[in-house]
Design an enzyme around this catalytic site. Structure first.
Site, mmCIF file in Angstrom:
data_model
loop_
_atom_site.group_PDB
_atom_site.id
_atom_site.type_symbol
_atom_site.label_atom_id
_atom_site.label_comp_id
_atom_site.label_asym_id
_atom_site.label_seq_id
_atom_site.Cartn_x
_atom_site.Cartn_y
_atom_site.Cartn_z
ATOM 1 N N PHE A 28 -15.236 2.814 7.123
ATOM 2 C CA PHE A 28 -13.885 3.206 6.711
ATOM 3 C C PHE A 28 -13.687 3.170 5.199
ATOM 4 O O PHE A 28 -12.596 3.474 4.712
ATOM 5 C CB PHE A 28 -12.840 2.324 7.405
ATOM 6 C CG PHE A 28 -12.985 0.833 7.146
ATOM 7 C CD1 PHE A 28 -12.520 0.258 5.971
ATOM 8 C CD2 PHE A 28 -13.577 0.012 8.096
ATOM 9 C CE1 PHE A 28 -12.644 -1.103 5.737
ATOM 10 C CE2 PHE A 28 -13.718 -1.360 7.871
ATOM 11 C CZ PHE A 28 -13.250 -1.908 6.690
ATOM 12 N N HIS B 230 -1.612 -5.567 1.484
ATOM 13 C CA HIS B 230 -2.825 -6.352 1.275
ATOM 14 C C HIS B 230 -2.449 -7.737 0.768
ATOM 15 O O HIS B 230 -1.508 -7.878 -0.007
ATOM 16 C CB HIS B 230 -3.717 -5.671 0.214
ATOM 17 C CG HIS B 230 -4.774 -6.604 -0.322
ATOM 18 N ND1 HIS B 230 -5.986 -6.787 0.303
ATOM 19 C CD2 HIS B 230 -4.785 -7.445 -1.394
ATOM 20 C CE1 HIS B 230 -6.696 -7.692 -0.375
ATOM 21 N NE2 HIS B 230 -5.983 -8.099 -1.409
ATOM 22 N N TYR C 184 -11.966 -3.152 -3.205
ATOM 23 C CA TYR C 184 -12.523 -3.207 -1.852
ATOM 24 C C TYR C 184 -14.052 -3.253 -1.852
ATOM 25 O O TYR C 184 -14.677 -2.854 -0.864
ATOM 26 C CB TYR C 184 -12.004 -2.028 -1.027
ATOM 27 C CG TYR C 184 -10.599 -2.243 -0.507
ATOM 28 C CD1 TYR C 184 -10.301 -3.333 0.308
ATOM 29 C CD2 TYR C 184 -9.572 -1.356 -0.814
ATOM 30 C CE1 TYR C 184 -9.008 -3.543 0.790
ATOM 31 C CE2 TYR C 184 -8.271 -1.566 -0.327
ATOM 32 C CZ TYR C 184 -8.013 -2.659 0.476
ATOM 33 O OH TYR C 184 -6.733 -2.860 0.958
ATOM 34 N N THR D 163 -4.912 -8.064 10.623
ATOM 35 C CA THR D 163 -5.291 -6.782 10.016
ATOM 36 C C THR D 163 -4.782 -5.594 10.832
ATOM 37 O O THR D 163 -4.303 -4.609 10.269
ATOM 38 C CB THR D 163 -6.826 -6.703 9.870
ATOM 39 O OG1 THR D 163 -7.265 -7.845 9.128
ATOM 40 C CG2 THR D 163 -7.247 -5.438 9.149
ATOM 41 N N LYS E 101 0.834 -1.201 0.000
ATOM 42 C CA LYS E 101 0.000 0.000 0.000
ATOM 43 C C LYS E 101 0.876 1.263 0.000
ATOM 44 O O LYS E 101 2.089 1.184 0.225
ATOM 45 C CB LYS E 101 -0.928 -0.044 1.224
ATOM 46 C CG LYS E 101 -1.918 -1.230 1.192
ATOM 47 C CD LYS E 101 -2.767 -1.277 2.452
ATOM 48 C CE LYS E 101 -3.731 -2.454 2.423
ATOM 49 N NZ LYS E 101 -4.574 -2.511 3.651
ATOM 50 N N ASN F 262 -1.748 -0.231 7.411
ATOM 51 C CA ASN F 262 -1.225 -1.576 7.691
ATOM 52 C C ASN F 262 -0.380 -2.159 6.556
ATOM 53 O O ASN F 262 -0.207 -3.372 6.447
ATOM 54 C CB ASN F 262 -2.334 -2.528 8.154
ATOM 55 C CG ASN F 262 -3.370 -2.784 7.085
ATOM 56 O OD1 ASN F 262 -3.247 -2.300 5.960
ATOM 57 N ND2 ASN F 262 -4.377 -3.571 7.408
ATOM 58 N N ARG G 127 -0.940 -14.754 3.788
ATOM 59 C CA ARG G 127 -1.720 -14.083 4.842
ATOM 60 C C ARG G 127 -1.026 -14.249 6.194
ATOM 61 O O ARG G 127 -1.031 -13.344 7.024
ATOM 62 C CB ARG G 127 -3.134 -14.673 4.927
ATOM 63 C CG ARG G 127 -4.022 -14.362 3.739
ATOM 64 C CD ARG G 127 -4.678 -13.007 3.825
ATOM 65 N NE ARG G 127 -5.685 -12.916 4.864
ATOM 66 C CZ ARG G 127 -6.513 -11.883 4.997
ATOM 67 N NH1 ARG G 127 -6.453 -10.854 4.152
ATOM 68 N NH2 ARG G 127 -7.391 -11.854 5.958
ATOM 69 N N GLU H 129 -8.995 -10.885 -7.776
ATOM 70 C CA GLU H 129 -8.098 -9.737 -7.622
ATOM 71 C C GLU H 129 -6.982 -9.735 -8.672
ATOM 72 O O GLU H 129 -6.625 -8.680 -9.204
ATOM 73 C CB GLU H 129 -7.524 -9.720 -6.199
ATOM 74 C CG GLU H 129 -8.598 -9.392 -5.164
ATOM 75 C CD GLU H 129 -8.145 -9.487 -3.714
ATOM 76 O OE1 GLU H 129 -8.936 -9.108 -2.832
ATOM 77 O OE2 GLU H 129 -7.016 -9.951 -3.453
ATOM 78 N N ARG I 19 3.062 -6.960 9.077
ATOM 79 C CA ARG I 19 2.331 -5.920 9.810
ATOM 80 C C ARG I 19 2.811 -5.819 11.260
ATOM 81 O O ARG I 19 2.910 -4.720 11.823
ATOM 82 C CB ARG I 19 0.825 -6.196 9.754
ATOM 83 C CG ARG I 19 0.223 -5.909 8.381
ATOM 84 C CD ARG I 19 -1.189 -6.461 8.288
ATOM 85 N NE ARG I 19 -1.893 -6.077 7.062
ATOM 86 C CZ ARG I 19 -3.021 -6.648 6.657
ATOM 87 N NH1 ARG I 19 -3.567 -7.618 7.370
ATOM 88 N NH2 ARG I 19 -3.597 -6.255 5.534
HETATM 89 P P1 IDP Z 1 -7.328 -7.494 5.599
HETATM 90 O O1 IDP Z 1 -6.588 -6.456 4.803
HETATM 91 O O2 IDP Z 1 -6.486 -8.055 6.704
HETATM 92 O O3 IDP Z 1 -7.960 -8.565 4.742
HETATM 93 P P2 IDP Z 1 -10.033 -6.412 5.973
HETATM 94 O O4 IDP Z 1 -10.871 -6.624 7.185
HETATM 95 O O5 IDP Z 1 -10.423 -7.139 4.714
HETATM 96 O O6 IDP Z 1 -8.514 -6.732 6.370
HETATM 97 O O7 IDP Z 1 -10.008 -4.846 5.678
HETATM 98 C C1 IDP Z 1 -9.445 -4.363 4.489
HETATM 99 C C2 IDP Z 1 -8.605 -3.160 4.791
HETATM 100 O O8 IDP Z 1 -9.454 -2.116 5.262
HETATM 101 C C3 IDP Z 1 -7.568 -3.349 5.897
HETATM 102 O O9 IDP Z 1 -6.364 -3.937 5.453
HETATM 103 C C4 IDP Z 1 -7.364 -1.904 6.357
HETATM 104 O O10 IDP Z 1 -6.492 -1.214 5.443
HETATM 105 C C5 IDP Z 1 -8.747 -1.319 6.202
HETATM 106 N N1 IDP Z 1 -9.490 -1.375 7.465
HETATM 107 C C6 IDP Z 1 -10.101 -2.433 8.018
HETATM 108 N N2 IDP Z 1 -10.681 -2.109 9.177
HETATM 109 C C7 IDP Z 1 -10.422 -0.806 9.368
HETATM 110 C C8 IDP Z 1 -10.769 0.138 10.394
HETATM 111 O O11 IDP Z 1 -11.417 -0.185 11.385
HETATM 112 N N3 IDP Z 1 -10.314 1.411 10.220
HETATM 113 C C9 IDP Z 1 -9.578 1.801 9.139
HETATM 114 N N4 IDP Z 1 -9.244 0.950 8.157
HETATM 115 C C10 IDP Z 1 -9.667 -0.322 8.259
HETATM 116 MG MG MG Z 2 -9.592 -8.562 3.448
#
Ligand code: IDP
Ligand code: MG
Length: 151
Positions: free
Chosen positions: A59, A117, A51, A93, A11, A114, A87, A128, A104
């Site tokens: 968010f 992805h 997304y 996350t 990212k 974070n 993963r 994707e 991370r």
């Molecule tokens: P992942 O990337 O570990 O699969 P997901 O739950 O699919 O996590 O969320 C996608 C992305 O959305 C996360 O990597 C993060 O960048 C963002 N995200 C998820 N939850 C939050 C939040 O509570 N606040 C801000 N950004 C969030």
């Molecule tokens: Mg995800």
């Protein structure tokens, strides 16, 4: 053996912080094969499609703003069980609770920054990869070290 492909994106925060080489090295050192690699500044449409499952989340808009704010590095990796394994290497996350030793866990503190992805399932990875890469951008090749990675 289950040879799979997964989609990884470093990212904008990972690129800005100079972590591209370190992150790619971790996947190379683990033994996964790079089959796609490019840097781009994603369009809003691409980020929103990527997304799409999070469209209703609070968010979502901030996430799309962030992902489109700067260059990202898009990667396709191939290898045995690579979807789940990547993963695991990426970690939870929320970087604050991600295990040390994960990307991370080692490099981040905030869920909205974070770093990286990774596709969460084989079907998601297929969707994707097709979204981010054309088939001509993916390279079929056999690393000479293959017999030292797989029996
Ligand atoms: P992942 O990337 O570990 O699969 P997901 O739950 O699919 O996590 O969320 C996608 C992305 O959305 C996360 O990597 C993060 O960048 C963002 N995200 C998820 N939850 C939050 C939040 O509570 N606040 C801000 N950004 C969030
Ligand atoms: Mg995800």
């Amino acid at each position: 053996m289950s040879v799979e492909r997964t989609f990884i994106a470093i990212k904008p925060d990972g690129v800005q912080r100079g972590l591209v080489g370190t992150i790619i090295s971790r996947f190379e050192q683990k033994g996964f094969k790079l089959v796609g690699l490019k840097q781009l500044k994603p369009s809003r449409e691409l980020a929103e499609q990527h997304y799409d499952v999070h469209r209703e989340r609070p968010f979502f808009n901030g996430l799309v703003e962030f992902i489109t704010s700067g260059p990202i590095v898009a990667i396709v990796l191939e290898g045995d069980g690579v979807v789940a394994a990547a993963r695991k290497l990426i970690g939870a996350t929320n970087p604050l609770t991600a295990e040390p030793g994960t990307i991370r866990g080692d490099f981040g503190v905030n869920i909205g920054r974070n770093i990286i992805h990774g596709s969460d399932a084989i079907e998601t990875a297929q969707r994707e990869i097709a979204l981010w890469f054309s088939s001509e951008e993916l390279t079929e090749w056999t690393p000479t070290i293959q017999p030292w990675l797989y029996e």
